[in-house]
Write a protein that holds these residues in place. Structure first.
Motif: not given
Length: 326
Positions: A51-61, A73-86
């Protein structure tokens, strides 16, 4: 021990919301990563930053599930991220670095609820320490080139007032000698704070500042949602009808209030010359080592000395590097 844990009088309160904290702050052109930014306070922080204008990437399993949760929510993307997996962490960071986009804000928000039985990752590391701290440590180090390229960046570690209840178990961080889920959670949250302290010491000259944030207790987040109704009622978090009890002055908050201190750390100009601190209620926390129990009426959450000890912060950084290399 000298320290920087002195409230600055931000003008905000425990009841302030993320939108209120970001009012008047323009984030257009700023690139942000939020781990776990599709649920609970992470989603609310994502929404407010966009909402404040940032471009956000969300890390998710599960990026598909994250995209569904972030619909609208416009201006957001998601990419795979598993914090248990190096390997997953390295792949996520590699894709990000390949894009050559500078990273202005990294919010290490994802967290693992305390499992009742001991769980370990593939390396044999206790799951909460591996996820809440070590995975974020690896991610942050891998993203250092993008953080440097921003010429002014912030790393925000979402921690908890639980940091008060355990130092790092230096002789047994992975609970080989007996498991206590609450102690494991507290240790991981102390690690989040110490990581921010040492990151700021090492990287401030590069324009990268570190913060640890206690968001308050928000009923309905993944971390406390696993608790049963009786447990939540005993903790004073829900009433007899099962409705959340909102009392921000006592640390019980809505998602909008819980996300406020996260975005305060990420973007407030009031912190331009301050780093390596633990924040709560949209301000720098005072230091408090008075032993106070956690009760339904009192949720102590000020920072404890062991969580900001600079010697421990360096020691944890070195231990974390060794654990990643093992």
């Amino acid at each position: 021990m000298t320290h920087k844990q002195h409230p600055i009088g931000s003008g905000f309160t425990a009841a302030s919301t993320a939108d209120e904290v970001l009012a008047g702050i323009e984030l257009a052109g700023k690139n942000v990563i939020v781990t776990g930014g599709h649920s609970g306070i992470g989603r609310e922080a994502t929404r407010a930053l966009v909402k404040a204008g940032a471009s956000v990437t969300v890390g998710s399993r599960d990026p598909g599930r994250a995209r569904t949760a972030l619909a609208g929510i416009e201006g957001v993307e998601a990419d795979r991220l598993d914090l248990m997996d190096p390997a997953s962490i390295d792949a996520f960071a590699g894709r990000r670095l390949t894009s050559r986009r500078p990273l202005h804000i990294l919010i290490n928000c994802a967290g693992l609820p305390a499992p009742e039985k001991l769980e370990r990752d593939a390396r044999g590391y206790e799951a909460q320490f591996a996820t809440n701290h070590l995975g974020h440590f690896q991610l942050t180090l891998a993203l250092l080139p993008a953080l440097r390229a921003a010429h002014g960046a912030r790393v925000v570690n979402v921690t908890s007032g639980a940091q008060r209840f355990s130092d790092i178990r230096w002789d047994d961080p992975h609970f080989d000698d007996g498991y206590d889920p609450h102690a494991a959670y507290a240790q991981s949250k102390t690690a989040n704070v110490l990581f921010a302290v040492e990151l700021d010491r090492r990287w401030a000259e590069d324009g990268i500042r570190g913060y640890a944030v206690h968001p308050g207790v928000v009923v309905g987040t993944n971390l406390n949602g696993a608790a049963g109704q009786d447990s939540l009622r005993a903790m004073g978090l829900i009433d007899a009808s099962g409705r959340p009890i909102i009392d921000p002055e006592r640390g019980k908050k809505t998602p909008q209030q819980g996300a406020a201190t996260i975005v305060f750390a990420a973007a407030s100009p009031l912190l331009a010359e301050i780093g390596g601190v633990y924040l709560k209620d949209n301000d720098v926390s005072r230091l408090d080592d008075e032993p106070r129990p956690l009760t339904a009426q009192s949720i102590p959450s000020e920072v404890a000395s062991h969580s900001i000890d600079p010697r421990s912060a360096r020691r944890l950084w070195e231990l974390s590097e060794k654990l990643l290399d093992a």
